[in-house]
Design an enzyme around this catalytic site. Structure first.
Site, PDB file in Angstrom:
ATOM      1  N   LYS A   1      51.439  55.699  44.635  1.00 30.81           N
ATOM      2  CA  LYS A   1      50.559  55.252  43.549  1.00 30.81           C
ATOM      3  C   LYS A   1      49.099  55.367  43.978  1.00 30.81           C
ATOM      4  O   LYS A   1      48.684  54.805  44.983  1.00 30.81           O
ATOM      5  CB  LYS A   1      50.860  53.809  43.175  1.00 30.81           C
TER       6      LYS A   1
ATOM      7  N   ASP B   1      47.590  55.479  38.506  1.00 34.97           N
ATOM      8  CA  ASP B   1      47.524  54.173  37.822  1.00 34.97           C
ATOM      9  C   ASP B   1      46.079  53.862  37.433  1.00 34.97           C
ATOM     10  O   ASP B   1      45.400  53.098  38.111  1.00 34.97           O
ATOM     11  CB  ASP B   1      48.091  53.115  38.777  1.00 34.97           C
TER      12      ASP B   1
ATOM     13  N   LYS C   1      45.245  52.891  34.159  1.00 33.41           N
ATOM     14  CA  LYS C   1      45.290  51.897  33.061  1.00 33.41           C
ATOM     15  C   LYS C   1      44.299  52.215  31.943  1.00 33.41           C
ATOM     16  O   LYS C   1      43.369  51.445  31.667  1.00 33.41           O
ATOM     17  CB  LYS C   1      45.046  50.485  33.608  1.00 33.41           C
TER      18      LYS C   1
ATOM     19  N   ASP D   1      41.129  52.687  25.551  1.00 36.00           N
ATOM     20  CA  ASP D   1      39.938  53.166  24.839  1.00 36.00           C
ATOM     21  C   ASP D   1      40.395  53.579  23.445  1.00 36.00           C
ATOM     22  O   ASP D   1      41.540  53.299  23.063  1.00 36.00           O
ATOM     23  CB  ASP D   1      39.331  54.355  25.627  1.00 36.00           C
TER      24      ASP D   1
ATOM     25  N   THR E   1      49.423  40.717  35.815  1.00 36.17           N
ATOM     26  CA  THR E   1      49.979  39.532  36.478  1.00 36.17           C
ATOM     27  C   THR E   1      48.879  38.540  36.877  1.00 36.17           C
ATOM     28  O   THR E   1      49.168  37.409  37.235  1.00 36.17           O
ATOM     29  CB  THR E   1      50.809  39.926  37.715  1.00 36.17           C
TER      30      THR E   1
ATOM     31  N   ARG F   1      51.324  46.135  50.393  1.00 34.66           N
ATOM     32  CA  ARG F   1      51.105  45.499  51.694  1.00 34.66           C
ATOM     33  C   ARG F   1      52.339  45.156  52.525  1.00 34.66           C
ATOM     34  O   ARG F   1      52.269  45.264  53.755  1.00 34.66           O
ATOM     35  CB  ARG F   1      50.208  44.278  51.502  1.00 34.66           C
TER      36      ARG F   1
HETATM   37  O1  C5P Z   1      50.211  45.112  48.157  1.00 33.65           O
HETATM   38  P1  C5P Z   1      51.035  44.844  46.935  1.00 33.65           P
HETATM   39  O2  C5P Z   1      52.500  45.084  47.139  1.00 33.65           O
HETATM   40  O3  C5P Z   1      50.738  43.509  46.316  1.00 33.65           O
HETATM   41  O4  C5P Z   1      50.537  45.960  45.920  1.00 33.65           O
HETATM   42  C1  C5P Z   1      50.957  46.004  44.601  1.00 33.65           C
HETATM   43  C2  C5P Z   1      50.275  47.111  43.882  1.00 33.65           C
HETATM   44  O5  C5P Z   1      50.616  46.996  42.501  1.00 33.65           O
HETATM   45  C3  C5P Z   1      48.754  47.085  43.934  1.00 33.65           C
HETATM   46  O6  C5P Z   1      48.327  48.458  43.891  1.00 33.65           O
HETATM   47  C4  C5P Z   1      48.353  46.389  42.686  1.00 33.65           C
HETATM   48  O7  C5P Z   1      47.100  46.775  42.210  1.00 33.65           O
HETATM   49  C5  C5P Z   1      49.438  46.826  41.731  1.00 33.65           C
HETATM   50  N1  C5P Z   1      49.663  45.958  40.586  1.00 33.65           N
HETATM   51  C6  C5P Z   1      49.973  44.597  40.687  1.00 33.65           C
HETATM   52  N2  C5P Z   1      50.188  43.865  39.560  1.00 33.65           N
HETATM   53  C7  C5P Z   1      50.098  44.422  38.369  1.00 33.65           C
HETATM   54  C8  C5P Z   1      49.820  45.774  38.259  1.00 33.65           C
HETATM   55  C9  C5P Z   1      49.603  46.519  39.403  1.00 33.65           C
HETATM   56  O8  C5P Z   1      50.068  44.075  41.772  1.00 33.65           O
HETATM   57  N3  C5P Z   1      50.353  43.718  37.296  1.00 33.65           N
END
Ligand code: C5P
Length: 236
Positions: A38, A65, A67, A70, A125, A216
């Protein structure tokens, strides 16, 4: 886009790094090539289309991604541009409304985009009941997720992004045809960090997720290769 059959292909690695060099180093640290990576706003804003090319040339498909949100014409053209980059998935905000989503779906299908999976982001979220209310939406996040998922479905969008907690109700409401991608995935052994509505990889897949976005827990682990293998083993 075809549904993944192997457990490891359900994992989308979030390349949340500032530049292409960092992204390639991250890929090297995984020991194997992920089926999907991603690329989000930070990396794409810094590096542009060349980073998509760099990741694709390593053998991973790209989830772009960005998003989009517009007017319908602008989003349709952005989807065409994304299709032109050869990405496998891209996102738009379902709150942009049905006209915007219909225009995007039409653009994707015209652009040889049968393979481009458009995903509607439902409720971020980071939004809770209070945050939603402050924007004039007086329902709880789950109800709003289902409402927006229904709108996306009717507008010809094939998939949604939602938190793990909403997967089951979205599946129950819209069936097996709906593609579901979920972030907020945390193995038992990983720190939750700033993610609140979390689920383990295994539970998220059992709840009905098609793909899991994982950052992460793998990318910031002391040994990313081992963390990656551990998640794959949990899914197997
Ligand atoms: O590090 P982590 O596992 O939290 O990363 C989750 C990824 O998903 C990040 O790139 C974050 O921006 C993305 N994301 C998220 N919640 C959302 C949409 C995207 O955590 N609702």
């Amino acid at each position: 886009m075809k549904l993944p059959s192997r457990p490891q292909d359900k994992i989308i690695i979030a390349l949340d790094v500032p530049d292409t060099d960092g992204a390639l180093r991250l890929l090297d640290s995984l020991g194997e090539t992920p089926a999907l990576c991603k690329i989000g706003l930070e990396l794409f804003t810094a590096e542009g289309p060349s980073v998509v090319k760099a990741i694709r040339s390593r053998g991973s498909a790209v989830f772009l991604d960005l998003k989009f949100h517009d007017i319908p014409n602008t989003v349709a053209h952005a989807v065409r541009s994304a299709a032109g980059l050869g990405v496998a998935m891209t996102t738009l905000h379902a709150s942009g409304g049905p006209m915007m989503m219909e225009a995007a779906a039409k653009a994707a299908s015209e652009e040889g985009g049968r393979d481009l999976l458009l995903l509607a982001v439902t409720v971020l979220t980071s939004m809770d009941t209070l945050q939603l209310a402050s924007t004039g939406i007086d329902v709880d996040p789950e109800a709003q997720v289902l409402r927006l998922a229904g709108l996306a479905h009717q507008s010809g969008i094939s998939g949604i992004v939602c938190s793990p907690k909403e997967i089951q109700s979205a599946r129950a409401s819209f069936g097996e045809g709906l593609r579901i991608v979920t972030p907020g995935v945390r193995p038992i052994w990983a720190a939750a960090g700033d993610q609140k509505r979390i689920m383990t990889p295994r539970d998220a897949v059992q709840a009905g997720a098609d793909w899991l976005v994982i950052g992460r827990p793998i990318t910031a682990a002391d040994h990313p290769k081992e963390a990656y293998a551990r998640v794959v083993a949990e899914l197997a």
